[in-house]
Design a protein around this motif. Structure first.
Motif, PDB file in Angstrom:
ATOM      1  N   GLN A  11      67.190  18.587 154.715  1.00 13.07           N
ATOM      2  CA  GLN A  11      66.210  19.311 155.522  1.00 13.07           C
ATOM      3  C   GLN A  11      65.363  20.213 154.628  1.00 13.07           C
ATOM      4  O   GLN A  11      65.882  20.959 153.803  1.00 13.07           O
ATOM      5  CB  GLN A  11      66.925  20.155 156.566  1.00 13.07           C
ATOM      6  CG  GLN A  11      66.006  20.808 157.551  1.00 13.07           C
ATOM      7  CD  GLN A  11      66.772  21.556 158.621  1.00 13.07           C
ATOM      8  OE1 GLN A  11      67.692  22.293 158.324  1.00 13.07           O
ATOM      9  NE2 GLN A  11      66.378  21.357 159.869  1.00 13.07           N
ATOM     10  N   CYS A  12      64.060  20.135 154.799  1.00 14.35           N
ATOM     11  CA  CYS A  12      63.135  21.003 154.075  1.00 14.35           C
ATOM     12  C   CYS A  12      63.273  22.416 154.640  1.00 14.35           C
ATOM     13  O   CYS A  12      63.247  22.602 155.859  1.00 14.35           O
ATOM     14  CB  CYS A  12      61.703  20.500 154.228  1.00 14.35           C
ATOM     15  SG  CYS A  12      60.457  21.621 153.569  1.00 14.35           S
ATOM     16  N   VAL A  13      63.422  23.414 153.761  1.00 11.35           N
ATOM     17  CA  VAL A  13      63.581  24.790 154.232  1.00 11.35           C
ATOM     18  C   VAL A  13      62.255  25.371 154.733  1.00 11.35           C
ATOM     19  O   VAL A  13      62.254  26.380 155.424  1.00 11.35           O
ATOM     20  CB  VAL A  13      64.189  25.705 153.144  1.00 11.35           C
ATOM     21  CG1 VAL A  13      65.605  25.298 152.823  1.00 11.35           C
ATOM     22  CG2 VAL A  13      63.336  25.746 151.901  1.00 11.35           C
ATOM     23  N   GLY A  14      61.129  24.732 154.409  1.00 14.39           N
ATOM     24  CA  GLY A  14      59.823  25.214 154.855  1.00 14.39           C
ATOM     25  C   GLY A  14      59.465  24.710 156.233  1.00 14.39           C
ATOM     26  O   GLY A  14      59.314  25.481 157.175  1.00 14.39           O
ATOM     27  N   CYS A  15      59.360  23.388 156.378  1.00 16.68           N
ATOM     28  CA  CYS A  15      58.938  22.801 157.659  1.00 16.68           C
ATOM     29  C   CYS A  15      60.127  22.409 158.546  1.00 16.68           C
ATOM     30  O   CYS A  15      59.929  22.037 159.691  1.00 16.68           O
ATOM     31  CB  CYS A  15      58.045  21.589 157.416  1.00 16.68           C
ATOM     32  SG  CYS A  15      58.841  20.238 156.528  1.00 16.68           S
ATOM     33  N   SER A  23      62.562  12.100 148.543  1.00 15.22           N
ATOM     34  CA  SER A  23      61.189  12.506 148.793  1.00 15.22           C
ATOM     35  C   SER A  23      61.020  14.025 148.790  1.00 15.22           C
ATOM     36  O   SER A  23      59.910  14.515 148.957  1.00 15.22           O
ATOM     37  CB  SER A  23      60.708  11.939 150.133  1.00 15.22           C
ATOM     38  OG  SER A  23      61.392  12.559 151.198  1.00 15.22           O
ATOM     39  N   LEU A  24      62.112  14.768 148.610  1.00 13.99           N
ATOM     40  CA  LEU A  24      62.050  16.222 148.594  1.00 13.99           C
ATOM     41  C   LEU A  24      62.255  16.764 147.188  1.00 13.99           C
ATOM     42  O   LEU A  24      62.785  16.084 146.308  1.00 13.99           O
ATOM     43  CB  LEU A  24      63.122  16.804 149.526  1.00 13.99           C
ATOM     44  CG  LEU A  24      62.947  16.501 151.009  1.00 13.99           C
ATOM     45  CD1 LEU A  24      64.171  16.949 151.783  1.00 13.99           C
ATOM     46  CD2 LEU A  24      61.714  17.167 151.557  1.00 13.99           C
ATOM     47  N   LEU A  25      61.849  17.999 146.995  1.00 15.00           N
ATOM     48  CA  LEU A  25      61.984  18.692 145.720  1.00 15.00           C
ATOM     49  C   LEU A  25      63.142  19.673 145.842  1.00 15.00           C
ATOM     50  O   LEU A  25      63.237  20.403 146.826  1.00 15.00           O
ATOM     51  CB  LEU A  25      60.685  19.438 145.408  1.00 15.00           C
ATOM     52  CG  LEU A  25      60.643  20.285 144.161  1.00 15.00           C
ATOM     53  CD1 LEU A  25      60.793  19.405 142.920  1.00 15.00           C
ATOM     54  CD2 LEU A  25      59.347  21.035 144.103  1.00 15.00           C
ATOM     55  N   ARG A  26      64.011  19.693 144.847  1.00  3.58           N
ATOM     56  CA  ARG A  26      65.182  20.563 144.879  1.00  3.58           C
ATOM     57  C   ARG A  26      64.868  21.884 144.193  1.00  3.58           C
ATOM     58  O   ARG A  26      64.347  21.918 143.099  1.00  3.58           O
ATOM     59  CB  ARG A  26      66.359  19.876 144.173  1.00  3.58           C
ATOM     60  CG  ARG A  26      67.658  20.629 144.269  1.00  3.58           C
ATOM     61  CD  ARG A  26      68.791  19.753 143.747  1.00  3.58           C
ATOM     62  NE  ARG A  26      70.057  20.424 143.849  1.00  3.58           N
ATOM     63  CZ  ARG A  26      70.793  20.797 142.810  1.00  3.58           C
ATOM     64  NH1 ARG A  26      70.397  20.523 141.584  1.00  3.58           N
ATOM     65  NH2 ARG A  26      71.938  21.415 142.988  1.00  3.58           N
ATOM     66  N   VAL A  27      65.192  22.967 144.884  1.00  3.62           N
ATOM     67  CA  VAL A  27      65.130  24.307 144.302  1.00  3.62           C
ATOM     68  C   VAL A  27      66.579  24.683 144.040  1.00  3.62           C
ATOM     69  O   VAL A  27      67.424  24.560 144.924  1.00  3.62           O
ATOM     70  CB  VAL A  27      64.470  25.315 145.273  1.00  3.62           C
ATOM     71  CG1 VAL A  27      64.402  26.687 144.647  1.00  3.62           C
ATOM     72  CG2 VAL A  27      63.098  24.842 145.680  1.00  3.62           C
ATOM     73  N   CYS A  51      59.592  20.283 150.599  1.00  6.91           N
ATOM     74  CA  CYS A  51      58.651  19.176 150.421  1.00  6.91           C
ATOM     75  C   CYS A  51      57.833  19.377 149.152  1.00  6.91           C
ATOM     76  O   CYS A  51      57.722  20.480 148.636  1.00  6.91           O
ATOM     77  CB  CYS A  51      57.705  19.098 151.614  1.00  6.91           C
ATOM     78  SG  CYS A  51      58.510  18.742 153.175  1.00  6.91           S
ATOM     79  N   HIS A  52      57.206  18.321 148.672  1.00  2.00           N
ATOM     80  CA  HIS A  52      56.312  18.383 147.509  1.00  2.00           C
ATOM     81  C   HIS A  52      54.955  18.945 147.951  1.00  2.00           C
ATOM     82  O   HIS A  52      53.909  18.404 147.613  1.00  2.00           O
ATOM     83  CB  HIS A  52      56.112  16.994 146.898  1.00  2.00           C
ATOM     84  CG  HIS A  52      57.269  16.522 146.086  1.00  2.00           C
ATOM     85  ND1 HIS A  52      57.407  16.813 144.755  1.00  2.00           N
ATOM     86  CD2 HIS A  52      58.363  15.806 146.432  1.00  2.00           C
ATOM     87  CE1 HIS A  52      58.520  16.275 144.297  1.00  2.00           C
ATOM     88  NE2 HIS A  52      59.119  15.662 145.301  1.00  2.00           N
ATOM     89  N   MET A  82      57.022  29.147 140.795  1.00  2.00           N
ATOM     90  CA  MET A  82      57.356  27.876 141.449  1.00  2.00           C
ATOM     91  C   MET A  82      56.120  27.251 142.067  1.00  2.00           C
ATOM     92  O   MET A  82      55.934  26.038 141.974  1.00  2.00           O
ATOM     93  CB  MET A  82      58.450  28.080 142.503  1.00  2.00           C
ATOM     94  CG  MET A  82      59.821  28.331 141.916  1.00  2.00           C
ATOM     95  SD  MET A  82      61.185  28.214 143.094  1.00  2.00           S
ATOM     96  CE  MET A  82      60.717  29.316 144.381  1.00  2.00           C
ATOM     97  N   GLU A  83      55.244  28.069 142.680  1.00  2.00           N
ATOM     98  CA  GLU A  83      54.014  27.535 143.260  1.00  2.00           C
ATOM     99  C   GLU A  83      53.114  26.941 142.179  1.00  2.00           C
ATOM    100  O   GLU A  83      52.559  25.860 142.352  1.00  2.00           O
ATOM    101  CB  GLU A  83      53.261  28.635 144.018  1.00  2.00           C
ATOM    102  CG  GLU A  83      53.840  28.935 145.368  1.00  2.00           C
ATOM    103  CD  GLU A  83      53.070  30.008 146.123  1.00  2.00           C
ATOM    104  OE1 GLU A  83      51.860  30.171 145.862  1.00  2.00           O
ATOM    105  OE2 GLU A  83      53.683  30.659 146.972  1.00  2.00           O
ATOM    106  N   ALA A  84      52.981  27.655 141.066  1.00  2.00           N
ATOM    107  CA  ALA A  84      52.151  27.156 139.968  1.00  2.00           C
ATOM    108  C   ALA A  84      52.725  25.866 139.390  1.00  2.00           C
ATOM    109  O   ALA A  84      51.988  24.912 139.107  1.00  2.00           O
ATOM    110  CB  ALA A  84      52.045  28.215 138.878  1.00  2.00           C
ATOM    111  N   GLU A  85      54.050  25.812 139.238  1.00  2.42           N
ATOM    112  CA  GLU A  85      54.697  24.619 138.693  1.00  2.42           C
ATOM    113  C   GLU A  85      54.546  23.442 139.651  1.00  2.42           C
ATOM    114  O   GLU A  85      54.285  22.311 139.229  1.00  2.42           O
ATOM    115  CB  GLU A  85      56.186  24.923 138.454  1.00  2.42           C
ATOM    116  CG  GLU A  85      56.900  23.894 137.620  1.00  2.42           C
ATOM    117  CD  GLU A  85      58.338  24.291 137.321  1.00  2.42           C
ATOM    118  OE1 GLU A  85      59.100  23.398 136.912  1.00  2.42           O
ATOM    119  OE2 GLU A  85      58.691  25.456 137.484  1.00  2.42           O
ATOM    120  N   LEU A  86      54.669  23.707 140.946  1.00  2.00           N
ATOM    121  CA  LEU A  86      54.527  22.657 141.953  1.00  2.00           C
ATOM    122  C   LEU A  86      53.087  22.139 141.992  1.00  2.00           C
ATOM    123  O   LEU A  86      52.864  20.930 142.070  1.00  2.00           O
ATOM    124  CB  LEU A  86      54.944  23.175 143.329  1.00  2.00           C
ATOM    125  CG  LEU A  86      55.001  22.176 144.470  1.00  2.00           C
ATOM    126  CD1 LEU A  86      55.940  21.030 144.149  1.00  2.00           C
ATOM    127  CD2 LEU A  86      55.446  22.853 145.743  1.00  2.00           C
TER     128      LEU A  86
END
Length: 93
Positions: A11-15, A23-27, A51-52, A82-86
């Motif tokens: 589950q995406c923690v954002g949406c 298909s998801l990005l791991r933090v 999500c990416h 993290m935002e800049a890296e993404l």
């Protein structure tokens, strides 16, 4: 009859949508307490998925979802990095 391989869901923690793990990005929060993005999915530590999409990361930041997942305060500099890296990773694709 061949077995059908089960695709892991996260589950995406954002949406808050369930999607395929790939298909998801791991933090990840490492054992030392450092929070970073894990593009490969192999770093050791506690993981949460997003999500990416920069908007999902912003939603997670606003709702403090990553802080709850990791039970620790995350400084704003970490979110900005993290935002800049993404954004940089999305431009490469």
């Amino acid at each position: 009859m061949p077995k059908v391989k089960k695709v892991p869901q996260r589950q995406c923690v954002g949406c808050r949508e369930m999607k395929d793990k790939k298909s998801l990005l791991r933090v990840v929060k490492s054992p030392e307490g450092v929070v970073s993005l894990d593009f490969v999915g192999k770093k050791p530590g506690r993981g949460a998925y997003v999500c990416h999409d920069v908007e999902c990361l912003k939603k997670a930041r606003k709702s403090r979802a990553l802080e709850r997942a990791f039970s620790t305060a995350i400084p704003p500099e970490v979110y900005d990095a993290m935002e800049a890296e993404l954004e940089g990773h999305n431009e490469q694709e």
